[in-house]
Every structure is written in structure tokens, then in C-alpha cells.
Design a protein around this motif. Structure first.
Motif, PDB file in Angstrom:
ATOM      1  N   UNK A   1     137.247  23.286  66.629  1.00 27.53           N
ATOM      2  CA  UNK A   1     135.849  23.439  66.235  1.00 27.53           C
ATOM      3  C   UNK A   1     135.066  22.153  66.502  1.00 27.53           C
ATOM      4  N   UNK A   2     133.725  22.244  66.566  1.00 26.47           N
ATOM      5  CA  UNK A   2     132.918  21.028  66.750  1.00 26.47           C
ATOM      6  C   UNK A   2     133.257  19.940  65.738  1.00 26.47           C
ATOM      7  N   UNK A   3     133.511  20.334  64.498  1.00 28.06           N
ATOM      8  CA  UNK A   3     134.079  19.413  63.516  1.00 28.06           C
ATOM      9  C   UNK A   3     135.591  19.550  63.636  1.00 28.06           C
ATOM     10  N   UNK A   4     136.207  18.628  64.356  1.00 26.56           N
ATOM     11  CA  UNK A   4     137.626  18.783  64.706  1.00 26.56           C
ATOM     12  C   UNK A   4     138.560  18.737  63.508  1.00 26.56           C
ATOM     13  N   UNK A   5     138.065  18.274  62.354  1.00 28.79           N
ATOM     14  CA  UNK A   5     138.914  18.287  61.160  1.00 28.79           C
ATOM     15  C   UNK A   5     139.190  19.712  60.687  1.00 28.79           C
TER      16      UNK A   5
ATOM     17  N   UNK B   1     144.900  32.131  60.933  1.00 27.90           N
ATOM     18  CA  UNK B   1     143.882  33.123  61.274  1.00 27.90           C
ATOM     19  C   UNK B   1     142.777  33.248  60.238  1.00 27.90           C
ATOM     20  N   UNK B   2     143.114  33.376  58.958  1.00 32.97           N
ATOM     21  CA  UNK B   2     142.071  33.573  57.949  1.00 32.97           C
ATOM     22  C   UNK B   2     141.187  32.339  57.810  1.00 32.97           C
ATOM     23  N   UNK B   3     141.785  31.158  57.932  1.00 35.69           N
ATOM     24  CA  UNK B   3     141.000  29.922  57.894  1.00 35.69           C
ATOM     25  C   UNK B   3     140.070  29.857  59.093  1.00 35.69           C
ATOM     26  N   UNK B   4     140.597  30.211  60.267  1.00 37.24           N
ATOM     27  CA  UNK B   4     139.784  30.215  61.471  1.00 37.24           C
ATOM     28  C   UNK B   4     138.613  31.177  61.371  1.00 37.24           C
ATOM     29  N   UNK B   5     138.842  32.342  60.763  1.00 38.84           N
ATOM     30  CA  UNK B   5     137.765  33.321  60.600  1.00 38.84           C
ATOM     31  C   UNK B   5     136.629  32.763  59.743  1.00 38.84           C
ATOM     32  N   UNK B   6     136.975  32.054  58.681  1.00 36.34           N
ATOM     33  CA  UNK B   6     135.946  31.446  57.820  1.00 36.34           C
ATOM     34  C   UNK B   6     135.169  30.384  58.573  1.00 36.34           C
ATOM     35  N   UNK B   7     135.867  29.542  59.307  1.00 36.64           N
ATOM     36  CA  UNK B   7     135.213  28.438  60.002  1.00 36.64           C
ATOM     37  C   UNK B   7     134.353  28.921  61.163  1.00 36.64           C
ATOM     38  N   UNK B   8     134.760  30.017  61.808  1.00 29.53           N
ATOM     39  CA  UNK B   8     133.991  30.522  62.956  1.00 29.53           C
ATOM     40  C   UNK B   8     132.565  30.905  62.568  1.00 29.53           C
ATOM     41  N   UNK B   9     132.356  31.282  61.321  1.00 32.91           N
ATOM     42  CA  UNK B   9     131.034  31.682  60.862  1.00 32.91           C
ATOM     43  C   UNK B   9     130.049  30.514  60.840  1.00 32.91           C
TER      44      UNK B   9
ATOM     45  N   UNK C   1     128.442  28.482  66.587  1.00 32.96           N
ATOM     46  CA  UNK C   1     128.248  29.420  67.686  1.00 32.96           C
ATOM     47  C   UNK C   1     129.566  29.529  68.459  1.00 32.96           C
ATOM     48  N   UNK C   2     129.876  30.726  68.939  1.00 32.29           N
ATOM     49  CA  UNK C   2     131.149  30.942  69.632  1.00 32.29           C
ATOM     50  C   UNK C   2     131.316  30.036  70.846  1.00 32.29           C
ATOM     51  N   UNK C   3     130.203  29.658  71.478  1.00 30.35           N
ATOM     52  CA  UNK C   3     130.274  28.794  72.656  1.00 30.35           C
ATOM     53  C   UNK C   3     130.722  27.374  72.307  1.00 30.35           C
ATOM     54  N   UNK C   4     130.671  27.023  71.025  1.00 31.72           N
ATOM     55  CA  UNK C   4     131.064  25.677  70.589  1.00 31.72           C
ATOM     56  C   UNK C   4     132.547  25.578  70.258  1.00 31.72           C
TER      57      UNK C   4
END
Length: 227
Positions: A98-102, A108-116, A119-122
Motif C-alpha cells: 500500500x502507499x503507506x507501506x507499514x 486477506x481480511x486485513x488487506x480488504x480493510x486497507x484497500x478501502x 485508490x486501486x491504482x495506488x
């Protein structure tokens, strides 16, 4: 007669919540030790192990984001940076950066929360082969690890399952456990897993929990009554 004011030694902290200063106190009897930093991220900013590097320690940094390899080589040349993803077994995983690499994770569930939040392009998704902590220990480290820090955004329990704590016994294990109160920590699966392998919780920070193996000689100073 005026009493002399004794000022305590100044402790500089690089980690979130000052957890590195607490770890320094726990590991007070280790002059120069070895750490294993899982989910190491940046070599200085928010690092749980940089304070120890400044004290003369060295060790191994593990992170799936190869972009940090140059920073580690430049800022912490005594350390070995391993571009690896850690979980419970060898398998193909999707690592989301993610843009915030931390926030980067394979969970999967953590990734789903962070994706919100972005933007998907980031978001950069990388398919790669995972490994385990025990495989890293057996193939690369092969020495006493006084401190292991794990911060991999929701994948901590799986990393511990792949650590073979019956064989590989770090003295102190610092694990990120979010959204857990001191009042219900005993219900947490990481806590239960660590207790099952003879580790005892000695400190609970806002984000991190610290477990110790009191059978280690360098931790013999810890009174039985506080673990």
C-alpha cells in the motif's frame, strides 16, 4: 544540606509506543545480541530494533518489500536484509503493498480493510512464494536470537505457527496484537499460542505484546511473580 538530583539515563525511542525502550530494559543483561525483525519495513523509522543496532547489536531484517533493501544496506550495514514473505508454510501468496507501506500484508481480511483507504491504482500486488521463520532460522541464522519482533499486519499468528518454537527459541518475542485489551488478552490466539510453548507475557503495549522465555540465562533477573 540539599539533596543531589540524579537524572535518569535518557532513552531514545524509534519504535511506536516506545516498545524498544521496554525491550531494552527486559534485555538488560545482553551486552551485544542478535535480533530477527519480521516485517522490518524501514531501517530507522518506527523500528523496534534500531535502538539495539545503535547499542552494537546486529541481526536479520525480513520484509517482502524489496524497495527497503538499499535503505537497510546504507543505514544498517551490519544487518542482513532478507526479501521474504513469512507465514505458516511454503506456498504462493499475494503480497499487497500500500502507499503507506507499514500496512502491506498478505492477510486477506486485513488487506480488504486497507484497500478501502486507497485508490486501486495506488496498490501494488505481487505474487510470490512464502517461507517460514523456522526455514529462515535453519538456513540462515543458526545462532541464538535474543529478540524476535513480528509486525506483519494480521499474519502474526501464522508466522508464529511456522516458527517451530519447540526448536527455535528466541529469548524475547515482541508481537503486534491490535485491538486487544489487557482485560481480555488471555482470550487472544497469539497469547494462547505463546503460552502453549512456555512463553509468558511480561508487557502489553498499545500495539505490541512482549513474551519471554524465562529459562534463558539472560532473562533470569525477571522475578517469577511478574510473569
Amino acid at each position: 544540606m540539599t539533596a543531589r538530583l540524579v537524572r535518569p539515563e535518557r532513552n531514545t525511542s524509534y519504535a511506536l509506543g516506545g516498545v524498544d525502550v521496554v525491550l531494552k530494559s527486559i534485555l538488560r543483561d545482553v551486552q551485544v545480541g542478535t535480533y530477527l525483525d519480521i516485517g522490518a519495513n524501514h531501517p530507522v523509522n518506527y523500528s523496534n530494533t534500531y535502538l539495539f543496532y545503535e547499542m552494537g547489536w546486529s541481526g536479520f531484517a525480513v520484509d517482502g518489500n524489496i524497495a527497503y533493501m538499499v535503505d537497510w544496506s546504507k543505514n544498517r550495514p551490519r544487518d542482513k536484509f532478507l526479501n521474504e514473505i513469512v507465514t505458516d508454510s511454503r506456498k504462493t501468496v499475494i503480497f499487497e503493498i500500500f502507499p503507506d507501506s507499514t500496512m502491506s500484508t498478505i492477510e486477506k481480511s486485513t488487506g480488504e480493510r486497507y484497500r478501502k483507504r486507497f485508490d486501486s491504482s495506488e496498490i501494488n500486488e505481487i505474487e510470490c512464494e512464502s517461507t517460514t521463520i523456522f526455514e529462515i532460522y535453519r538456513s540462515t541464522i543458526k545462532t541464538e536470537v535474543h529478540l524476535m519482533s513480528i509486525d506483519i499486519e494480521g499474519e502474526e499468528i501464522n508466522a508464529l505457527r511456522g516458527a517451530r518454537l519447540d526448536v527455535f527459541r528466541p529469548g524475547v518475542v515482541c508481537v503486534e496484537i491490535k485491538s486487544v485489551s489487557v482485560h481480555n488478552i488471555r482470550d487472544n490466539e497469539v497469547y494462547q499460542y505463546m503460552e502453549g510453548f512456555g512463553y509468558h507475557l511480561i508487557a502489553k503495549m498499545p500495539l505490541d505484546s512482549i513474551f519471554v522465555d524465562t529459562r534463558k540465562p539472560y532473562l533470569s533477573w525477571i522475578p517469577d511473580g511478574i510473569v
